[in-house]
Scaffold this motif. Sequence first.
Motif, mmCIF file in Angstrom:
data_model
loop_
_atom_site.group_PDB
_atom_site.id
_atom_site.type_symbol
_atom_site.label_atom_id
_atom_site.label_comp_id
_atom_site.label_asym_id
_atom_site.label_seq_id
_atom_site.Cartn_x
_atom_site.Cartn_y
_atom_site.Cartn_z
ATOM 1 N N GLN B 37 0.837 -1.209 0.000
ATOM 2 C CA GLN B 37 0.000 0.000 0.000
ATOM 3 C C GLN B 37 0.872 1.259 0.000
ATOM 4 O O GLN B 37 0.584 2.238 -0.676
ATOM 5 N N SER B 40 2.360 1.699 -3.434
ATOM 6 C CA SER B 40 1.349 2.242 -4.346
ATOM 7 C C SER B 40 1.136 3.724 -4.109
ATOM 8 O O SER B 40 0.955 4.496 -5.066
ATOM 9 N N ALA B 41 1.155 4.135 -2.847
ATOM 10 C CA ALA B 41 0.957 5.558 -2.526
ATOM 11 C C ALA B 41 2.095 6.396 -3.115
ATOM 12 O O ALA B 41 1.856 7.441 -3.735
ATOM 13 N N ALA B 43 4.006 5.550 -5.661
ATOM 14 C CA ALA B 43 3.904 5.457 -7.123
ATOM 15 C C ALA B 43 2.848 6.435 -7.632
ATOM 16 O O ALA B 43 3.052 7.126 -8.638
ATOM 17 N N GLU B 44 1.740 6.501 -6.932
ATOM 18 C CA GLU B 44 0.654 7.411 -7.332
ATOM 19 C C GLU B 44 1.119 8.876 -7.276
ATOM 20 O O GLU B 44 0.866 9.661 -8.188
ATOM 21 N N LEU B 45 1.860 9.217 -6.241
ATOM 22 C CA LEU B 45 2.321 10.610 -6.080
ATOM 23 C C LEU B 45 3.338 11.007 -7.146
ATOM 24 O O LEU B 45 3.378 12.167 -7.573
ATOM 25 N N LYS B 47 4.063 9.250 -10.189
ATOM 26 C CA LYS B 47 3.971 8.474 -11.439
ATOM 27 C C LYS B 47 4.173 9.304 -12.706
ATOM 28 O O LYS B 47 4.555 8.767 -13.744
ATOM 29 N N ASP B 48 3.898 10.602 -12.658
ATOM 30 C CA ASP B 48 4.005 11.422 -13.876
ATOM 31 C C ASP B 48 5.347 12.141 -13.985
ATOM 32 O O ASP B 48 5.491 13.092 -14.760
ATOM 33 N N ALA B 68 7.360 0.258 -4.354
ATOM 34 C CA ALA B 68 7.189 1.428 -5.228
ATOM 35 C C ALA B 68 7.839 1.169 -6.587
ATOM 36 O O ALA B 68 7.287 1.515 -7.634
ATOM 37 N N GLU B 71 5.692 -1.027 -8.761
ATOM 38 C CA GLU B 71 4.547 -0.266 -9.279
ATOM 39 C C GLU B 71 4.985 0.692 -10.394
ATOM 40 O O GLU B 71 4.308 0.841 -11.406
ATOM 41 N N LEU B 72 6.132 1.337 -10.209
ATOM 42 C CA LEU B 72 6.611 2.316 -11.202
ATOM 43 C C LEU B 72 7.394 1.651 -12.339
ATOM 44 O O LEU B 72 7.704 2.304 -13.339
ATOM 45 N N GLU B 173 7.326 14.090 0.145
ATOM 46 C CA GLU B 173 5.999 13.541 0.440
ATOM 47 C C GLU B 173 6.138 12.518 1.564
ATOM 48 O O GLU B 173 6.800 11.493 1.400
#
Lengths: 190, 190
Positions: B37, B40-41, B43-45, B47-48, B68, B71-72, B173
């Motif tokens: 989890q 994923s958090a 990676a979400e922050l 990812k771009d 991470a 995920e990335l 973050e």
Amino acid sequence: MEALKNKIIEEGVVLSDQVLKVDAFLNHQIDPRLMQQIGSAFAELFKDQGITKIVTIEASGIAPSIMAGLELGVPVIFARKYQSLTLTDNLLVSKVFSFTKQTESTIAVSAKHLLASDRVLLIDDFLANGRAAHGLIDLIKQSGATIVGIGVVIEKSFQKGREELDEQGYWVESLARIKSLEGGKVEFLE
Amino acid sequence: MEALKNKIIEEGVVLSDQVLKVDAFLNHQIDPRLMQQIGSAFAELFKDQGITKIVTIEASGIAPSIMAGLELGVPVIFARKYQSLTLTDNLLVSKVFSFTKQTESTIAVSAKHLLASDRVLLIDDFLANGRAAHGLIDLIKQSGATIVGIGVVIEKSFQKGREELDEQGYWVESLARIKSLEGGKVEFLE
């Protein structure tokens, strides 16, 4: 495990007849996708054994262990090589001599996290002379937990670790078994 | 991140106004599902941001980083605290003082794995005084790579690490920010 063997051939570096450097994907830079495949392979091998905990040793054992733990749905404990101020109480302690580093380390696990009722899968990145494995076995035995099996990512089968563990009756599963590193060439045991 | 905060409340142990022990799920025993989890958090922050590599430090940074990285879809490099015989050539080196252990460590990354073209996400389990983060930043700068952001699992916001990194313009973050540990109670910064 084919993906692992291919990676060893492609990115492993034979430093001597004894030493294989895999810092490109396992013990310095880590390939997360390969770790996931390794974790799945361990989980598949031990899934019917009622494993309740995975025990490994810092640092290179952590990545494959965490992936196996995710798949098996169990916590991972990593033995620490040095005691820190936040890890002082009620420790199970053992000693490990590293041939690679030519130093002796103290390794420790908090007794609180390892119970006599636990069924443990021990995982490590390398099995060579078996010193780390024996240190971990010693720690786990102190807790009274059952050692169900030992999962190894890369085994140097020409060193004595595997043979000793076999003789002692442990169930060892190595995902890549290396027969020889002679002449700068990796030869696997099939 | 709610799952992490709940875990801190349920299983974290406040040892003093300065020290939070999370050895039940993060830095000794590890909860693989929570690490997923957390990965994923992060990676979400990020990812771009065109991240090409994650850099962390052994040992507790490895589990969240590997998740991470999975995920990335990028490799993870962990800085080593001690040099080994198989990690000797072409090292980027820095020093880190640990307040917890009251010792200075040498940390190192192989220059071969960190390129000037890399866009790096730095991840660590704790941000307190920021010494580990500054050591890692120093290593990454030596390679010429770009530090895109810093992902922290648990930040002790009452210590100076976060403020310093903010002042230096880094994008930080933290998934759990702790305002205070006074009176044996964990208070989060919202």
